[in-house]
Design a protein around this motif. Sequence first.
Motif, short mmCIF file in Angstrom:
data_model
loop_
_atom_site.label_atom_id
_atom_site.label_comp_id
_atom_site.label_asym_id
_atom_site.label_seq_id
_atom_site.Cartn_x
_atom_site.Cartn_y
_atom_site.Cartn_z
N ARG A 89 15.54 8.25 -5.56
CA ARG A 89 14.65 7.29 -6.63
C ARG A 89 13.77 6.50 -5.19
NH1 ARG A 89 13.02 6.33 -11.20
NH2 ARG A 89 13.77 4.31 -11.91
N ALA A 90 14.67 5.87 -4.13
CA ALA A 90 13.91 5.77 -3.19
C ALA A 90 12.96 5.90 -3.08
CB ALA A 90 14.64 4.88 -2.22
N PHE A 91 11.89 7.67 -2.98
CA PHE A 91 11.17 8.21 -2.67
C PHE A 91 10.56 8.12 -3.44
CE2 PHE A 91 14.90 10.67 0.78
CZ PHE A 91 14.72 9.65 1.70
N GLU A 92 10.85 7.52 -4.51
CA GLU A 92 10.00 8.33 -5.59
C GLU A 92 8.94 6.75 -6.14
OE1 GLU A 92 12.00 8.95 -9.81
OE2 GLU A 92 13.33 10.14 -9.14
N ASP A 137 15.73 3.26 11.32
CA ASP A 137 14.52 2.91 12.88
C ASP A 137 14.07 1.93 12.15
OD1 ASP A 137 14.50 2.39 14.85
OD2 ASP A 137 14.68 4.89 15.35
N ARG A 138 12.76 1.84 12.87
CA ARG A 138 12.30 -0.24 13.20
C ARG A 138 10.70 1.19 13.06
NH1 ARG A 138 13.67 -3.94 16.76
NH2 ARG A 138 16.03 -4.35 17.53
N TYR A 139 10.42 0.45 11.64
CA TYR A 139 9.01 0.70 11.86
C TYR A 139 8.46 -0.49 10.27
CZ TYR A 139 11.46 5.46 11.93
OH TYR A 139 11.96 7.11 11.92
N PRO A 140 7.66 -1.22 11.71
CA PRO A 140 7.00 -1.93 10.75
C PRO A 140 5.68 -2.08 9.71
CG PRO A 140 7.04 -2.21 13.48
CD PRO A 140 7.64 -0.70 13.18
N ASP A 141 5.65 -2.65 8.95
CA ASP A 141 4.22 -2.65 7.97
C ASP A 141 4.40 -1.75 7.17
OD1 ASP A 141 3.18 -4.83 8.39
OD2 ASP A 141 2.56 -4.26 10.39
N VAL A 142 5.87 -1.10 7.27
CA VAL A 142 6.29 -0.36 5.62
C VAL A 142 6.09 -0.81 4.52
CG1 VAL A 142 7.57 1.64 4.36
CG2 VAL A 142 7.22 1.40 6.97
N ILE A 143 7.08 -2.10 4.44
CA ILE A 143 7.21 -2.89 3.51
C ILE A 143 6.47 -3.88 3.88
CG2 ILE A 143 8.30 -1.39 1.81
CD1 ILE A 143 10.92 -2.83 1.76
N PRO A 171 7.09 7.18 -1.48
CA PRO A 171 7.33 8.48 -0.29
C PRO A 171 7.23 8.29 0.62
CG PRO A 171 5.71 8.27 -2.98
CD PRO A 171 6.14 6.81 -2.13
N LYS A 172 6.64 7.88 1.39
CA LYS A 172 6.99 7.38 3.01
C LYS A 172 7.81 7.65 4.38
CE LYS A 172 4.80 5.41 7.03
NZ LYS A 172 3.30 4.67 7.45
N PRO A 180 0.43 -1.56 0.53
CA PRO A 180 0.14 0.13 0.22
C PRO A 180 0.58 0.85 0.16
CG PRO A 180 -1.01 -1.83 1.59
CD PRO A 180 0.37 -2.26 1.40
N ASN A 181 1.92 1.30 0.76
CA ASN A 181 3.24 2.37 0.68
C ASN A 181 3.50 3.44 -0.89
OD1 ASN A 181 2.57 3.50 3.43
ND2 ASN A 181 3.25 1.86 4.39
N LEU A 182 3.46 1.79 -1.86
CA LEU A 182 3.60 2.14 -3.02
C LEU A 182 3.16 3.44 -3.49
CD1 LEU A 182 4.69 -0.74 -5.00
CD2 LEU A 182 6.51 0.32 -4.57
#
Length: 375
Positions: A286-289, A221-227, A292-293, A128-130
């Motif tokens: 490139r990663a932020f493209e 840092d720790r951010y569960p479920d970003v990907i 974005p999160k 969902p974060n794509l």
Amino acid sequence: MNSSYDVLIAGAGIVGAACAFELAKAKMRVAIVDRSFPAAGATGASMGHIVAMDDSEAQFSLTRYSQALWHELRETLPSTVEFDNCGTIWLASDDEELGEARRKHQYYGGRGVAAEILDSSAVHDAEPNLKTPMAGGLLVESDAVVYPPAATAFFLEQATALGATVILDRAVRTLGNSRAQLDDGTVLSAAKLVNAAGCGAAELTEGIQVKPRKGHLVITDRYPDVIRHQLVELGYLKSAHSVTADSVAFNLQPRKTGQVLIGSSRQYGEVDGRVDADILSRMLDRAFEFVPKLGSLSAIRVWTGFRPSTPDSLPLIGPWEKDPSVLLATGHEGLGITTSIATAKLIHAHIVGSEPAIPSAPYLPSRHTLAEIHA
């Protein structure tokens, strides 16, 4: 410390450690020597993907074989190895890249690798974060991620339990003629010598074509479920394999810790280990493209490392024709974690003269000499 072994291995990265484990299982007297600590070189600086790759038939054969071996081993791996069968989604930004996804799907399917074409909606349901929209993607379910230093430690612990000797903080100065001389003057003898020294392999075996290829990585840092999956842009195939130009490409890995590992970059011929601010900025942009999160997350570490690369992007595995006592296990570039176990199996087969599970010819060091002669 003994002075004589059946096999002496130079280099305690994941490839050397896997070789030590495999040969110790075969009841050989094994010593493994490293100038620093285990996984201090390319292994410790790497992403931990276990992937089947299809740049060539030889690359696919080695990566797929080794991936299967990792899956066989997974139930015995300690939790510290963080084996995560997260799968990979190859992301298509446009119709051209979606065509490449379909080609890969057909290729994998014809060789028994489970893969699924995802349309735009399915990609965004999975991640969902794509950014939106994506044209689609290819999900390869058998791909996984591990934490390389812990995997290396596991192989060494198993080898030690089987009687192998681990010698750290001692550099191998010369390797050949069934002898290894260390930096403190100690001379160790072994019927077979395995050069698994990564980017340092060419210092020990003169004439081999292994050169460093620099890369940058960032971990959050720790951010569960970003990907949820390893994410790789199909544009990676256009940019990341040049051997002459610097390149960046989008590649993310989820970690079981909840962190996100951000890659990747490649610089050929660069020997300065410092962070290159321009390359890092390009890589992160490139990663932020794609996600974005990521721009709102905190990074806790940035580092560089050097991958041992060869001119044809295949490792050197097997006997060195100029010295029958030496075998090479180096040049794995960005696939050393994936192919470490298969490399160990091939080295074992060469030493005992058995038939390996896959053809060994594509990885023999002599292929480069033969190519030069033919040219």
